[in-house]
Enzyme design. Structure first.
Site, PDB file in Angstrom:
ATOM      1  N   GLY A  62       0.839  -1.185   0.000  1.00 39.41           N
ATOM      2  CA  GLY A  62       0.000   0.000   0.000  1.00 39.41           C
ATOM      3  C   GLY A  62       0.874   1.234   0.000  1.00 39.41           C
ATOM      4  O   GLY A  62       2.063   1.164   0.319  1.00 39.41           O
ATOM      5  N   GLN A  67       2.745   9.894   1.639  1.00 43.20           N
ATOM      6  CA  GLN A  67       4.093   9.326   1.559  1.00 43.20           C
ATOM      7  C   GLN A  67       4.829   9.797   0.307  1.00 43.20           C
ATOM      8  O   GLN A  67       6.042   9.627   0.208  1.00 43.20           O
ATOM      9  CB  GLN A  67       4.030   7.792   1.562  1.00 43.20           C
ATOM     10  CG  GLN A  67       3.584   7.203   2.891  1.00 43.20           C
ATOM     11  CD  GLN A  67       3.518   5.686   2.805  1.00 43.20           C
ATOM     12  OE1 GLN A  67       2.502   5.132   2.421  1.00 43.20           O
ATOM     13  NE2 GLN A  67       4.615   5.027   3.131  1.00 43.20           N
ATOM     14  N   CYS A 115       7.019  -0.612   6.355  1.00 40.28           N
ATOM     15  CA  CYS A 115       6.477   0.566   5.678  1.00 40.28           C
ATOM     16  C   CYS A 115       7.523   1.089   4.708  1.00 40.28           C
ATOM     17  O   CYS A 115       8.705   1.132   5.051  1.00 40.28           O
ATOM     18  CB  CYS A 115       6.139   1.625   6.729  1.00 40.28           C
ATOM     19  SG  CYS A 115       5.496   3.157   6.044  1.00 40.28           S
ATOM     20  N   LEU A 116       7.073   1.484   3.525  1.00 39.14           N
ATOM     21  CA  LEU A 116       8.017   2.017   2.538  1.00 39.14           C
ATOM     22  C   LEU A 116       8.694   3.290   3.041  1.00 39.14           C
ATOM     23  O   LEU A 116       9.770   3.646   2.578  1.00 39.14           O
ATOM     24  CB  LEU A 116       7.303   2.286   1.209  1.00 39.14           C
ATOM     25  CG  LEU A 116       6.789   1.042   0.474  1.00 39.14           C
ATOM     26  CD1 LEU A 116       5.970   1.453  -0.744  1.00 39.14           C
ATOM     27  CD2 LEU A 116       7.927   0.120   0.075  1.00 39.14           C
ATOM     28  N   HIS A 157      -3.157   0.296   8.460  1.00 41.86           N
ATOM     29  CA  HIS A 157      -1.828   0.900   8.280  1.00 41.86           C
ATOM     30  C   HIS A 157      -1.905   2.096   7.322  1.00 41.86           C
ATOM     31  O   HIS A 157      -1.368   3.171   7.615  1.00 41.86           O
ATOM     32  CB  HIS A 157      -0.864  -0.166   7.742  1.00 41.86           C
ATOM     33  CG  HIS A 157       0.519   0.337   7.466  1.00 41.86           C
ATOM     34  ND1 HIS A 157       1.623  -0.121   8.151  1.00 41.86           N
ATOM     35  CD2 HIS A 157       0.974   1.246   6.568  1.00 41.86           C
ATOM     36  CE1 HIS A 157       2.705   0.509   7.688  1.00 41.86           C
ATOM     37  NE2 HIS A 157       2.336   1.334   6.718  1.00 41.86           N
ATOM     38  N   GLU A 158      -2.585   1.912   6.195  1.00 47.41           N
ATOM     39  CA  GLU A 158      -2.638   2.979   5.189  1.00 47.41           C
ATOM     40  C   GLU A 158      -3.464   4.164   5.668  1.00 47.41           C
ATOM     41  O   GLU A 158      -3.074   5.316   5.465  1.00 47.41           O
ATOM     42  CB  GLU A 158      -3.193   2.444   3.857  1.00 47.41           C
ATOM     43  CG  GLU A 158      -2.316   1.409   3.187  1.00 47.41           C
ATOM     44  CD  GLU A 158      -0.853   1.813   3.090  1.00 47.41           C
ATOM     45  OE1 GLU A 158      -0.569   3.002   2.863  1.00 47.41           O
ATOM     46  OE2 GLU A 158       0.010   0.947   3.265  1.00 47.41           O
ATOM     47  N   HIS A 161      -1.697   6.532   7.957  1.00 44.72           N
ATOM     48  CA  HIS A 161      -0.826   7.520   7.304  1.00 44.72           C
ATOM     49  C   HIS A 161      -1.550   8.837   7.055  1.00 44.72           C
ATOM     50  O   HIS A 161      -0.949   9.904   7.118  1.00 44.72           O
ATOM     51  CB  HIS A 161      -0.329   6.987   5.951  1.00 44.72           C
ATOM     52  CG  HIS A 161       0.893   6.108   6.039  1.00 44.72           C
ATOM     53  ND1 HIS A 161       2.077   6.543   6.584  1.00 44.72           N
ATOM     54  CD2 HIS A 161       1.113   4.835   5.629  1.00 44.72           C
ATOM     55  CE1 HIS A 161       2.981   5.561   6.504  1.00 44.72           C
ATOM     56  NE2 HIS A 161       2.415   4.504   5.939  1.00 44.72           N
TER      57      HIS A 161
HETATM   58 NI    NI Z   1       3.354   2.676   5.469  1.00 40.36          NI
END
Ligand code: NI
Length: 204
Positions: A62, A67, A115-116, A157-158, A161
């Site tokens: 995701g 981000q 997480c990216l 999680h998304e 953000h």
């Molecule tokens: Ni993340």
């Protein structure tokens, strides 16, 4: 943005965006809601294409707009046969605009997340096992569905953000933090053993 005059379609020029990493203040902002009019603009549609392209290129499950430095309430999710998450149930490509999550029931589970925006770090986070998701899709059509199991964790999680929350904020036991290498070496087997019955119970 170039417009094709005859068909009314827009040229597909996708751009890989830079992903903000932990410590950059944009990750701590609260993203703003998107209006229907704004969503329909070619600029916003092209941005969503970039979001998807950047997520796929980085092999993430995701990616939230924030981000890639755009603090708007949009996120993309997709879990196919992802070598990073071979145990994870699939999620077809989903774009959520202005999403809201409502937990269903009291069950929680411990998910190993990464997480990216937090390169090479994973940790255990407690998540709701079942959530009710409402949002718009990229065409402002209403989405209304229930996400279960690990997928429910991915949605949480998304959407976190969009409120400036990263998974590290929810890691209650810092001793679970590990690099991908150490996850594979020391944690992966036990995690899969623990999570398999949970996945079997909840599906994707
Ligand atoms: Ni993340």
């Amino acid at each position: 943005m170039l417009r094709a005059p005859v068909t009314g379609c827009y040229t597909q020029v996708m751009t890989l965006r830079k992903i903000a990493t932990i410590g950059h203040p944009v990750l701590r902002r609260r993203a703003r809601a998107v209006t229907r009019e704004e969503l329909e603009t070619p600029t916003m549609q092209a941005f969503i294409d970039d979001l998807v392209e950047t997520m796929r290129d980085a092999r993430g499950a995701g990616l939230a707009a924030i981000q890639i430095y755009e603090p708007v309430r949009i996120c993309a999710l997709e879990v196919e046969a992802n070598p990073r998450y071979p145990y994870a149930p699939r999620i077809p490509l989903t774009i959520l605009v202005n999403p809201k999550l409502e937990p269903i029931g009291d069950e929680r589970f411990d998910n190993y997340e990464g997480c990216l925006s937090v390169p090479n770090l994973r940790g255990v986070v407690s998540r709701h096992a079942v959530v009710h998701v409402t949002a718009w899709d990229r065409n402002a059509q209403p989405l209304d569905f229930v996400a279960r199991g690990i997928s429910a964790g991915t949605y949480q999680h998304e959407v976190d953000h969009l409120d400036g929350v990263v998974f590290l904020d929810r890691v209650t036991d810092p001793t679970t933090l590990c690099t991908w290498e150490h996850f594979d070496h020391y944690q992966r087997e036990a995690f899969i053993e623990r999570i398999t019955p949970f996945i079997a119970r909840h599906g994707g």
